[in-house]
Design an enzyme around this catalytic site. Structure first.
Site, PDB file in Angstrom:
ATOM      1  N   VAL A  11       0.841  -1.213   0.000  1.00  0.00           N
ATOM      2  CA  VAL A  11       0.000   0.000   0.000  1.00  0.00           C
ATOM      3  C   VAL A  11       0.871   1.257   0.000  1.00  0.00           C
ATOM      4  O   VAL A  11       0.652   2.196  -0.777  1.00  0.00           O
ATOM      5  CB  VAL A  11      -0.934   0.037   1.238  1.00  0.00           C
ATOM      6  CG1 VAL A  11      -1.770   1.314   1.240  1.00  0.00           C
ATOM      7  CG2 VAL A  11      -1.835  -1.166   1.284  1.00  0.00           C
ATOM      8  N   LYS A  35      14.821  -3.688   3.287  1.00  0.00           N
ATOM      9  CA  LYS A  35      13.862  -3.174   2.316  1.00  0.00           C
ATOM     10  C   LYS A  35      14.248  -1.761   1.876  1.00  0.00           C
ATOM     11  O   LYS A  35      14.272  -1.443   0.684  1.00  0.00           O
ATOM     12  CB  LYS A  35      12.483  -3.143   2.993  1.00  0.00           C
ATOM     13  CG  LYS A  35      11.371  -3.539   2.041  1.00  0.00           C
ATOM     14  CD  LYS A  35      10.069  -3.190   2.637  1.00  0.00           C
ATOM     15  CE  LYS A  35       9.283  -4.410   3.045  1.00  0.00           C
ATOM     16  NZ  LYS A  35       7.974  -4.025   3.555  1.00  0.00           N
ATOM     17  N   GLU A 154      -7.418   2.453   1.760  1.00  0.00           N
ATOM     18  CA  GLU A 154      -6.844   1.976   0.496  1.00  0.00           C
ATOM     19  C   GLU A 154      -7.925   1.171  -0.224  1.00  0.00           C
ATOM     20  O   GLU A 154      -8.582   0.322   0.388  1.00  0.00           O
ATOM     21  CB  GLU A 154      -5.622   1.141   0.885  1.00  0.00           C
ATOM     22  CG  GLU A 154      -4.964   0.390  -0.201  1.00  0.00           C
ATOM     23  CD  GLU A 154      -5.534  -1.000  -0.323  1.00  0.00           C
ATOM     24  OE1 GLU A 154      -5.910  -1.334  -1.446  1.00  0.00           O
ATOM     25  OE2 GLU A 154      -5.619  -1.722   0.687  1.00  0.00           O
ATOM     26  N   ASN A 214     -15.334  -4.203   0.967  1.00  0.00           N
ATOM     27  CA  ASN A 214     -14.788  -5.548   0.762  1.00  0.00           C
ATOM     28  C   ASN A 214     -15.800  -6.634   1.116  1.00  0.00           C
ATOM     29  O   ASN A 214     -15.865  -7.676   0.464  1.00  0.00           O
ATOM     30  CB  ASN A 214     -13.490  -5.727   1.562  1.00  0.00           C
ATOM     31  CG  ASN A 214     -12.275  -5.234   0.782  1.00  0.00           C
ATOM     32  OD1 ASN A 214     -12.417  -4.745  -0.335  1.00  0.00           O
ATOM     33  ND2 ASN A 214     -11.098  -5.359   1.362  1.00  0.00           N
ATOM     34  N   PHE A 255     -17.767  -8.650 -10.371  1.00  0.00           N
ATOM     35  CA  PHE A 255     -17.728  -9.587  -9.234  1.00  0.00           C
ATOM     36  C   PHE A 255     -18.880 -10.594  -9.260  1.00  0.00           C
ATOM     37  O   PHE A 255     -19.451 -10.945  -8.242  1.00  0.00           O
ATOM     38  CB  PHE A 255     -17.657  -8.826  -7.894  1.00  0.00           C
ATOM     39  CG  PHE A 255     -16.250  -8.378  -7.615  1.00  0.00           C
ATOM     40  CD1 PHE A 255     -15.688  -7.369  -8.353  1.00  0.00           C
ATOM     41  CD2 PHE A 255     -15.471  -9.022  -6.651  1.00  0.00           C
ATOM     42  CE1 PHE A 255     -14.366  -6.986  -8.160  1.00  0.00           C
ATOM     43  CE2 PHE A 255     -14.150  -8.656  -6.455  1.00  0.00           C
ATOM     44  CZ  PHE A 255     -13.601  -7.631  -7.215  1.00  0.00           C
ATOM     45  N   GLY A 263     -10.017 -15.342  -2.665  1.00  0.00           N
ATOM     46  CA  GLY A 263      -8.818 -15.485  -1.851  1.00  0.00           C
ATOM     47  C   GLY A 263      -8.162 -14.134  -1.695  1.00  0.00           C
ATOM     48  O   GLY A 263      -8.806 -13.099  -1.863  1.00  0.00           O
ATOM     49  N   CYS A 266      -7.115  -9.828   1.667  1.00  0.00           N
ATOM     50  CA  CYS A 266      -8.052  -8.825   2.186  1.00  0.00           C
ATOM     51  C   CYS A 266      -9.444  -9.335   2.518  1.00  0.00           C
ATOM     52  O   CYS A 266      -9.949  -9.085   3.620  1.00  0.00           O
ATOM     53  CB  CYS A 266      -8.174  -7.686   1.192  1.00  0.00           C
ATOM     54  SG  CYS A 266      -6.586  -7.025   0.731  1.00  0.00           S
TER      55      CYS A 266
HETATM   56  C1  UGA Z   1      -9.747  -6.311  -2.928  1.00  0.00           C
HETATM   57  C2  UGA Z   1     -10.683  -5.168  -3.376  1.00  0.00           C
HETATM   58  O1  UGA Z   1     -11.169  -5.455  -4.687  1.00  0.00           O
HETATM   59  C3  UGA Z   1      -9.948  -3.818  -3.378  1.00  0.00           C
HETATM   60  O2  UGA Z   1     -10.853  -2.778  -3.712  1.00  0.00           O
HETATM   61  C4  UGA Z   1      -9.376  -3.586  -1.969  1.00  0.00           C
HETATM   62  O3  UGA Z   1      -8.683  -2.352  -1.906  1.00  0.00           O
HETATM   63  C5  UGA Z   1      -8.425  -4.717  -1.654  1.00  0.00           C
HETATM   64  O4  UGA Z   1      -9.166  -5.964  -1.663  1.00  0.00           O
HETATM   65  C6  UGA Z   1      -7.826  -4.482  -0.295  1.00  0.00           C
HETATM   66  O5  UGA Z   1      -8.564  -4.491   0.688  1.00  0.00           O
HETATM   67  O6  UGA Z   1      -6.631  -4.212  -0.230  1.00  0.00           O
HETATM   68  P1  UGA Z   1      -7.894  -7.825  -4.106  1.00  0.00           P
HETATM   69  O7  UGA Z   1      -7.942  -8.635  -2.856  1.00  0.00           O
HETATM   70  O8  UGA Z   1      -6.587  -7.406  -4.651  1.00  0.00           O
HETATM   71  O9  UGA Z   1      -8.737  -6.456  -3.905  1.00  0.00           O
HETATM   72  O10 UGA Z   1      -8.597  -8.676  -5.248  1.00  0.00           O
HETATM   73  P2  UGA Z   1     -10.008  -8.706  -5.976  1.00  0.00           P
HETATM   74  O11 UGA Z   1      -9.806  -8.384  -7.381  1.00  0.00           O
HETATM   75  O12 UGA Z   1     -11.034  -7.952  -5.243  1.00  0.00           O
HETATM   76  O13 UGA Z   1     -10.354 -10.274  -5.876  1.00  0.00           O
HETATM   77  C7  UGA Z   1     -10.526 -10.913  -4.620  1.00  0.00           C
HETATM   78  C8  UGA Z   1     -10.855 -12.384  -4.821  1.00  0.00           C
HETATM   79  O14 UGA Z   1     -12.163 -12.559  -5.363  1.00  0.00           O
HETATM   80  C9  UGA Z   1      -9.909 -13.097  -5.799  1.00  0.00           C
HETATM   81  O15 UGA Z   1      -9.593 -14.369  -5.313  1.00  0.00           O
HETATM   82  C10 UGA Z   1     -10.726 -13.188  -7.071  1.00  0.00           C
HETATM   83  O16 UGA Z   1     -10.343 -14.240  -7.917  1.00  0.00           O
HETATM   84  C11 UGA Z   1     -12.118 -13.395  -6.500  1.00  0.00           C
HETATM   85  N1  UGA Z   1     -13.188 -13.036  -7.443  1.00  0.00           N
HETATM   86  C12 UGA Z   1     -13.338 -11.745  -7.822  1.00  0.00           C
HETATM   87  C13 UGA Z   1     -14.040 -14.010  -7.899  1.00  0.00           C
HETATM   88  O17 UGA Z   1     -13.926 -15.200  -7.550  1.00  0.00           O
HETATM   89  N2  UGA Z   1     -15.058 -13.656  -8.747  1.00  0.00           N
HETATM   90  C14 UGA Z   1     -15.234 -12.381  -9.159  1.00  0.00           C
HETATM   91  O18 UGA Z   1     -16.185 -12.126  -9.926  1.00  0.00           O
HETATM   92  C15 UGA Z   1     -14.345 -11.392  -8.688  1.00  0.00           C
END
Ligand code: UGA
Length: 436
Positions: A11, A35, A154, A214, A255, A263, A266
């Protein structure tokens, strides 16, 4: 503007470098000397598309140091970007927030106004801790600082973080005073000019908005996967169902893609944190929140049921998993559904081969020589009895299926757990097709 970024994790590095890219002077602080040393040499310690390039590009607008005064004194805005790990129950450990707040208190300049924005995902209590720590130092040293504490959660997704930061839907800022608002407007003006909406709300509201976002997103994925399980019983296509659902403007298209479960670092962590807060405050909603997590974990067990139905026993059965990262375009395997699956398959003595375009190192760290690692998707499937797609990498959307089928064992199991393929096409090729 003069910006301090306190914590050089994912972040902090993305935030600070995107702000430096806008022309701000950004000073990073971290206690981790290794780092900081690699960052001083413009070596990015994590994988995030575009970040390494940005670190090099921003060389003259950034400093990296283990000396807190360099990143704190005389800054207009400080971003707190330290870790907020949680225990198994979801109780968020605010020790690093506390530590950095003391460091801030010891290094602020009494002559300057400073806006302190917490970016680390944490419950509203974190804001009280920051204030208490700084106040205590003011009291002990008999000084008075001019500052305000706010929250700027974030909202970036891994793999697209630079793009998300530079082209945000919204920027959530929890602050109270007009002076703080002016500073934030000045900082984010380039994005606001590009139509990004800066949402000014209270600091506690901003902390909770992050958890709420989230949780909503995770719940959508969880519900999509439950619908997919039901659809399967009717031999109905989930992608078509979700296309229809997503056209409802109140719902939207995003989504709604089925998977082996969500996974990453977050979703589960944030829902667990809300569950913990709900329980702690004796609210009834914790059961609903907990069920999102339970339901999410059930898909890997369901997949094992599919495999056992197909093969009876998995003892020494060669099973290929394509994709170990928790989603496409990242090397991160934290809470990855593929890793959840590998753990169960190992207990059943399956012979596992994996391939992932970016996450092999992480998977090796976790499983070592207990599983096999292929160099590409074709090698991974040779001689295999089952192929499971766990991550939606583009390369897995266009597999050379006839060739793969020829090199696999008889009557191969095809687990399309990201809904990338057409069932009929797979069946015509001779695969036994399974999905969520
Ligand atoms: C998530 C949020 O999308 C961000 O907005 C947030 O800032 C971030 O967490 C955080 O708290 O830091 P991230 O964990 O990077 O981001 O990933 P995502 O793209 O949200 O996906 C999360 C999980 O859901 C992944 O395993 C993805 O494969 C799964 N997913 C997502 C699905 O299974 N189906 C979908 O339609 C979308």
């Amino acid at each position: 503007m003069k910006i301090g970024v306190l914590g050089t994790g994912w972040v902090g590095l993305v935030t600070g470098n995107c702000l430096a890219n806008l022309g701000n002077d950004v000073s990073f602080y971290d206690i981790d000397e290794n780092k900081i040393n690699s960052l001083k040499n413009q070596i990015c310690p994590i994988y995030e598309p575009g970040l390494q390039e940005l670190i090099i590009k921003n060389k003259n607008k950034t400093t990296y140091s283990t000396r807190p005064d360099e990143a704190i004194k005389d800054k207009d805005i400080l971003f707190i970007t330290v870790g907020t790990p949680a225990d198994e129950d979801g109780c968020v450990d605010l020790r690093y927030i506390k530590q950095i707040s003391r460091t801030i208190g010891e290094n602020l300049n009494p002559q300057n106004f400073c806006l302190i924005l917490n970016k680390s995902t944490s419950p509203p209590e974190a804001l009280d801790i920051i204030e208490e720590e700084i106040k205590e130092i003011e009291k002990n040293n008999n000084i008075k600082y001019d500052y305000e504490i706010g929250c700027c959660p974030e909202t970036l997704a891994e793999g697209t973080a630079i793009k998300d930061f530079s082209n945000p839907d919204r920027i959530i800022v929890g602050i109270k005073s007009e002076i703080a608002k002016g500073l934030v407007q000045k900082l984010f003006r380039p994005y606001a000019l590009n139509q990004a909406e800066i949402i000014f709300i209270g600091p506690k509201e901003a902390s909770l908005a992050k958890y709420a976002s989230n949780t909503h997103l995770a719940a959508r994925v969880a519900i999509t996967n439950v619908i997919s399980q039901i659809a399967r019983k009717y031999n109905a296509n989930t992608r078509e169902i979700m296309k229809a659902v997503g056209k409802d403007r109140r719902i939207g298209q995003k989504f709604l893609h089925p998977s082996l479960g969500f996974g990453g670092s977050c979703f589960s962590k944030d829902i667990q944190a809300l569950t913990f807060l709900s329980k702690q405050k004796e609210l009834p909603g914790s059961t609903l929140l907990q069920e999102i997590i339970n339901s999410n974990k059930s898909h890997t067990e369901h997949l094992i049921k599919d495999l056992l139905e197909h093969f009876n026993s998995l003892e020494n059965k060669k099973i290929t998993i394509l994709g170990t990262a928790f989603k496409a375009n990242v090397s991160d395997t934290r809470d990855s559904p593929a890793h959840r699956l590998i753990k169960i398959l190992l207990e059943l003595n399956a012979d596992i081969t994996v391939y992932d375009p970016k996450a092999m190192e992480e998977t090796k760290k976790e499983f070592g020589d207990k599983i096999n690692y292929a160099e590409n998707e074709n090698q991974a499937t040779e001689g295999s009895s089952a192929l499971i797609i766990a991550t939606e990498w583009d390369i897995f959307r266009s597999l050379d299926l006839p060739n793969i089928k020829n090199k696999m064992q008889e009557n191969p199991f095809f687990g399309d757990y990201r809904a990338l393929y057409n069932e009929k096409e797979l069946k015509d090729l001779g695969f036994k097709y399974y999905h969520v």
